[in-house]
Scaffold this active site. Structure first.
Site, PDB file in Angstrom:
ATOM      1  N   GLY A  91     -51.694 -10.907 -42.699  1.00  0.00           N
ATOM      2  CA  GLY A  91     -50.757  -9.799 -42.534  1.00  0.00           C
ATOM      3  C   GLY A  91     -49.424 -10.257 -43.077  1.00  0.00           C
ATOM      4  N   SER A 123     -54.873 -16.325 -44.934  1.00  0.00           N
ATOM      5  CA  SER A 123     -53.672 -15.694 -45.513  1.00  0.00           C
ATOM      6  C   SER A 123     -52.395 -16.080 -44.741  1.00  0.00           C
ATOM      7  CB  SER A 123     -53.915 -14.190 -45.595  1.00  0.00           C
ATOM      8  OG  SER A 123     -52.980 -13.551 -46.400  1.00  0.00           O
ATOM      9  N   ALA A 124     -51.746 -15.173 -44.050  1.00  0.00           N
ATOM     10  CA  ALA A 124     -50.542 -15.531 -43.280  1.00  0.00           C
ATOM     11  C   ALA A 124     -50.861 -16.613 -42.233  1.00  0.00           C
ATOM     12  CB  ALA A 124     -49.948 -14.301 -42.597  1.00  0.00           C
ATOM     13  N   HIS A 160     -53.789 -16.536 -51.578  1.00  0.00           N
ATOM     14  CA  HIS A 160     -53.946 -15.472 -52.601  1.00  0.00           C
ATOM     15  C   HIS A 160     -53.310 -15.910 -53.921  1.00  0.00           C
ATOM     16  CE1 HIS A 160     -55.225 -12.497 -49.568  1.00  0.00           C
ATOM     17  NE2 HIS A 160     -54.204 -12.868 -48.825  1.00  0.00           N
ATOM     18  N   GLU A 195     -58.344 -16.910 -54.061  1.00  0.00           N
ATOM     19  CA  GLU A 195     -59.190 -16.179 -53.113  1.00  0.00           C
ATOM     20  C   GLU A 195     -60.638 -16.651 -53.223  1.00  0.00           C
ATOM     21  OE1 GLU A 195     -58.432 -12.085 -54.050  1.00  0.00           O
ATOM     22  OE2 GLU A 195     -56.521 -12.097 -52.961  1.00  0.00           O
TER      23      GLU A 195
END
Lengths: 236, 236
Positions: A91, A123-124, A160, A195
């Site tokens: 997020g 991700s985050a 990413h 990714e």
């Protein structure tokens, strides 16, 4: 240290379901866990903690692991330190870091994971495994009290990671140009995770996993490609 | 207020020279200026203040305007308030904002431009024209004391606005998704300026210029396309 961590570039591959490509790995990673603690603070697209936790629970149900969101606990610190396993989802990194500080769990989270509680970040949730969140791709939608993060590995992550599009006419900075700007003011190594790649941290060993290469940016050096299977423990 | 401002998405169009596409406009905008003050703090790619100022001077020489970098002055506040015209170039917005605060010129810069000194911003130099820098695309390479910026217009800017690439398999957030996340926590309008667009602010009138449409994001509303020539003074 007994660290046992997966740091994934993304939760989801194009055309796949949420966490699908990682499930075989997660089955092993969380093999001693009946239930894991989910930290939904990054709220992708602004979804609620409840919605986000339900989505994660659906994915983990496929490997028979229950999920409880940290927002369901009265005492967040105890929830972290008592967890069988911990997953921090993706997020917005600014929001995630703000919430970790606001709820006073940044330090206990780092200590708990360093002590050996299995951790998954995507991700985050991977960004915060580095020394600082300063190589996030996210918008600064909220002002955090600090950019310092968990420091589970002695470098920074760029999840990413995206190679320059040589056919593009867009004049905004490439990801590589942004990381170069970071290195004009910081001498922390940065690992660009494409990714489908993830890092596996077992004790003092950090290994690049998945089929892809990763791109390593050292200050004042030309970036280099790192092969899957490489032990990155030499990074300081 | 006598504001006289150009807020440009980018300094440079693909295949063009630095500031080339804007020069006819800048000749008019700075017609009463023999010399302008350049603020090089955003340092694109980490280049020095001197190098950056030399690049800008080369571009402005084509319209017979001299350029002096703010770093060449002893007293930055006086340099700002006495300037005939001011240009803040692009680069990293976190760095630019940090330097404006560190050198204590954020307030005097806002006051000077509101009083009527002609101002040009490109990219990061445009980002700071909004209420906050929270819709920048840049990496947080340095921790600024605040995200609050000049507030020359009553909304936020997203320069280098990029439409979603419908053919992409990349799972990172689109620009639109990032702005949606901003709106989950902030109720400030956001104008996505595509490369080649700029805003012209004359007194209380704010007009979209260039040949392209811009994309306007209002909180809790579907984004809309704005035609070139539209008066955006209704935005609050």
């Amino acid at each position: 240290m007994n660290k046992n961590i997966i740091i994934a570039s993304t939760s989801t591959l194009h055309g796949g379901d949420y966490l699908e490509y990682l499930l075989p790995e997660l089955r092993l990673h969380f093999k001693h866990c009946k239930k894991i603690l989910f930290i939904p603070f990054a709220r992708p697209g602004g979804i609620s903690h409840e919605e986000y936790t339900a989505k994660v629970a659906t994915a983990f149900a496929k490997i028979n692991i229950k999920v409880k969101g940290i927002h369901e606990f009265e005492d967040f610190s105890t929830a972290v330190s008592n967890a069988e396993g911990i997953f921090t989802g993706g997020g917005n990194t600014f929001l995630l870091v703000s919430q970790l500080y606001k709820n006073k769990i940044m330090t206990i989270l780092a200590e708990t994971v360093k002590r050996g509680t299995p951790y998954l970040g995507t991700s985050a949730g991977s960004n915060i495994c580095g020394l600082t969140m300063q190589t996030t791709n996210d918008m600064p939608i909220i002002y955090p009290p600090s950019f310092i993060t968990l420091g589970l590995v002695p470098f920074n992550l760029n999840p990413h990671y995206l190679d320059p599009d040589t056919t593009s006419t867009h004049m905004g900075e490439t990801r590589e140009a942004r990381i170069t700007e970071f290195h004009a003011f910081n001498n922390v190594p940065v690992l660009g995770l494409r990714e489908g790649s993830w890092l596996e941290v077992k004790g003092d060993q950090t290994t690049l996993k998945g089929t892809l290469q990763a791109r390593l940016f050292m200050p004042n050096q030309t970036p280099v490609e790192i092969e899957s299977g490489t032990d990155l423990s030499y990074l300081k």
